[in-house]
Write a protein that holds these residues in place. Sequence first.
Motif, PDB file in Angstrom:
ATOM      1  N   LEU A   1      15.543  24.185 -39.249  1.00  0.00           N
ATOM      2  CA  LEU A   1      15.133  25.290 -40.101  1.00  0.00           C
ATOM      3  C   LEU A   1      16.352  25.891 -40.794  1.00  0.00           C
ATOM      4  CD1 LEU A   1      12.798  27.088 -37.519  1.00  0.00           C
ATOM      5  CD2 LEU A   1      12.200  25.249 -39.111  1.00  0.00           C
ATOM      6  N   ARG A   2      16.184  26.234 -42.070  1.00  0.00           N
ATOM      7  CA  ARG A   2      17.227  26.914 -42.842  1.00  0.00           C
ATOM      8  C   ARG A   2      16.640  28.241 -43.307  1.00  0.00           C
ATOM      9  NH1 ARG A   2      18.875  25.276 -47.253  1.00  0.00           N
ATOM     10  NH2 ARG A   2      21.129  25.578 -47.020  1.00  0.00           N
ATOM     11  N   LEU A   3      17.184  29.333 -42.772  1.00  0.00           N
ATOM     12  CA  LEU A   3      16.601  30.648 -42.993  1.00  0.00           C
ATOM     13  C   LEU A   3      17.596  31.602 -43.648  1.00  0.00           C
ATOM     14  CD1 LEU A   3      14.878  31.027 -39.501  1.00  0.00           C
ATOM     15  CD2 LEU A   3      13.742  30.438 -41.654  1.00  0.00           C
ATOM     16  N   LEU A   4      17.077  32.404 -44.571  1.00  0.00           N
ATOM     17  CA  LEU A   4      17.844  33.499 -45.161  1.00  0.00           C
ATOM     18  C   LEU A   4      17.527  34.769 -44.389  1.00  0.00           C
ATOM     19  CD1 LEU A   4      17.096  32.715 -48.919  1.00  0.00           C
ATOM     20  CD2 LEU A   4      19.084  31.993 -47.578  1.00  0.00           C
ATOM     21  N   ARG A   5      18.496  35.664 -44.294  1.00  0.00           N
ATOM     22  CA  ARG A   5      18.303  36.888 -43.517  1.00  0.00           C
ATOM     23  C   ARG A   5      18.433  38.124 -44.397  1.00  0.00           C
ATOM     24  NH1 ARG A   5      22.755  35.458 -39.030  1.00  0.00           N
ATOM     25  NH2 ARG A   5      23.648  34.414 -40.845  1.00  0.00           N
ATOM     26  N   GLU A   6      17.450  39.003 -44.297  1.00  0.00           N
ATOM     27  CA  GLU A   6      17.496  40.304 -44.962  1.00  0.00           C
ATOM     28  C   GLU A   6      17.456  41.372 -43.879  1.00  0.00           C
ATOM     29  OE1 GLU A   6      17.974  41.114 -48.047  1.00  0.00           O
ATOM     30  OE2 GLU A   6      17.958  39.067 -48.846  1.00  0.00           O
ATOM     31  N   THR A   7      18.419  42.279 -43.893  1.00  0.00           N
ATOM     32  CA  THR A   7      18.547  43.263 -42.828  1.00  0.00           C
ATOM     33  C   THR A   7      18.296  44.669 -43.344  1.00  0.00           C
ATOM     34  OG1 THR A   7      20.173  41.883 -41.678  1.00  0.00           O
ATOM     35  CG2 THR A   7      20.083  44.215 -41.057  1.00  0.00           C
ATOM     36  N   LEU A   8      17.391  45.382 -42.684  1.00  0.00           N
ATOM     37  CA  LEU A   8      17.110  46.781 -42.985  1.00  0.00           C
ATOM     38  C   LEU A   8      17.723  47.612 -41.868  1.00  0.00           C
ATOM     39  CD1 LEU A   8      15.653  49.057 -44.540  1.00  0.00           C
ATOM     40  CD2 LEU A   8      13.640  48.592 -43.132  1.00  0.00           C
ATOM     41  N   GLU A   9      18.747  48.391 -42.207  1.00  0.00           N
ATOM     42  CA  GLU A   9      19.405  49.222 -41.204  1.00  0.00           C
ATOM     43  C   GLU A   9      18.540  50.436 -40.873  1.00  0.00           C
ATOM     44  OE1 GLU A   9      22.041  48.450 -39.598  1.00  0.00           O
ATOM     45  OE2 GLU A   9      22.809  46.780 -40.788  1.00  0.00           O
ATOM     46  N   LEU A  10      18.493  50.789 -39.594  1.00  0.00           N
ATOM     47  CA  LEU A  10      17.772  51.959 -39.109  1.00  0.00           C
ATOM     48  C   LEU A  10      18.801  52.882 -38.452  1.00  0.00           C
ATOM     49  CD1 LEU A  10      14.840  49.964 -37.455  1.00  0.00           C
ATOM     50  CD2 LEU A  10      14.853  51.013 -39.737  1.00  0.00           C
TER      51      LEU A  10
ATOM     52  N   LEU B   1      16.194  46.095 -38.517  1.00  0.00           N
ATOM     53  CA  LEU B   1      15.045  45.206 -38.677  1.00  0.00           C
ATOM     54  C   LEU B   1      15.505  44.030 -39.529  1.00  0.00           C
ATOM     55  CD1 LEU B   1      12.027  44.413 -38.617  1.00  0.00           C
ATOM     56  CD2 LEU B   1      11.673  45.976 -40.546  1.00  0.00           C
ATOM     57  N   VAL B   2      15.444  42.837 -38.957  1.00  0.00           N
ATOM     58  CA  VAL B   2      15.896  41.636 -39.658  1.00  0.00           C
ATOM     59  C   VAL B   2      14.690  40.767 -39.981  1.00  0.00           C
ATOM     60  CG1 VAL B   2      17.442  39.646 -39.616  1.00  0.00           C
ATOM     61  CG2 VAL B   2      18.060  41.725 -38.350  1.00  0.00           C
ATOM     62  N   VAL B   3      14.578  40.389 -41.258  1.00  0.00           N
ATOM     63  CA  VAL B   3      13.502  39.523 -41.716  1.00  0.00           C
ATOM     64  C   VAL B   3      14.111  38.175 -42.108  1.00  0.00           C
ATOM     65  CG1 VAL B   3      11.621  39.227 -43.362  1.00  0.00           C
ATOM     66  CG2 VAL B   3      12.239  41.529 -42.565  1.00  0.00           C
ATOM     67  N   PHE B   4      13.499  37.103 -41.640  1.00  0.00           N
ATOM     68  CA  PHE B   4      13.991  35.753 -41.905  1.00  0.00           C
ATOM     69  C   PHE B   4      13.058  35.072 -42.908  1.00  0.00           C
ATOM     70  CE2 PHE B   4      15.219  37.126 -37.734  1.00  0.00           C
ATOM     71  CZ  PHE B   4      16.537  36.697 -37.575  1.00  0.00           C
ATOM     72  N   LEU B   5      13.636  34.506 -43.960  1.00  0.00           N
ATOM     73  CA  LEU B   5      12.865  33.858 -45.028  1.00  0.00           C
ATOM     74  C   LEU B   5      13.270  32.395 -45.140  1.00  0.00           C
ATOM     75  CD1 LEU B   5      13.395  36.667 -47.688  1.00  0.00           C
ATOM     76  CD2 LEU B   5      11.404  36.387 -46.202  1.00  0.00           C
ATOM     77  N   ALA B   6      12.296  31.531 -45.362  1.00  0.00           N
ATOM     78  CA  ALA B   6      12.592  30.108 -45.511  1.00  0.00           C
ATOM     79  C   ALA B   6      13.487  29.886 -46.725  1.00  0.00           C
ATOM     80  CB  ALA B   6      11.297  29.317 -45.658  1.00  0.00           C
TER      81      ALA B   6
END
Length: 278
Positions: free
Chosen positions: A233-242, A249-254
């Motif tokens: 799997l190759r995933l991009l990471r978007e991080t929302l700091e709290l 909160l980290v969201v992983f996208l293909a």
Amino acid sequence: MGTPLGDFIRAKRDSIQPESLGLPDRGRRRSPGLRRSDLAARAGVSVEYLTRIEQGRDRNPSVPVVNALADALSLDPAERGHLRYLAKITGGECIAHTRPSPPRREVRGNVLRTLRLLEPGIAVVSNRLGDVLARSSGFESVTSGTGLLDTERPNLTRYVFTDPRARAFFADWDAIADEQAFDLWLGPSIENSEWLSTELATVAGPDFTRRLNRHVVPPRGVLRLRHPAGPELRLLRETLELPTDDQQLVVFLAADEQTAQAVEQLRHRPGGRLRAIS
């Protein structure tokens, strides 16, 4: 006794070749990198003052001095942020010594609601120590069979450095190990992360301590995972700091269509439901 701030400045100075800054080659040096006198001159401070900062004898440099050192070292934005953070916590070390306390593990209701809205995507709520506090079913799918979620209180940092399966799961294990060690400096306080650092230093040895003390800001590129079921799997990471929770909160996208298809296949395997750990 040194400080994180002094260690970082010295490590960056040692990693810089004078020629890269347009300085003349003055022949053999006792240590690699930029001379202390050259850095002091570029930053507009005395060699004696810079020596005190590097050796931890001056723990409260002013903001202008910190900015001047960042300019003199040609730090990138991420490294500048880390330098300012280290200056803050280094100054705090000599002001107050609070009793170590673990970071909060509770996840706010609105954060859990946000996580549910991301279903069936891949997302996780964690803190800087690597504690997995809540996760989506998609996160459970891509980590199933890896051992990460086998414990009652899963911790990514401990998993990376102590579980042999982590080296097989993370295709770029060295880069992930650098990230997890670096993030310990970004915890709510030095006291919060000290207990975990001490534990890992004992069981992980030099592999962990070397990374912790390098202060190298990791690039955080594409995350490559080798799932036990077969697909890479190759995933991009978007991080929302709290920030109010000291969580993220980290969201992983293909990153490509092949990964998207592999994730979809993993979702149809037996999996768990959204779970919050407290």
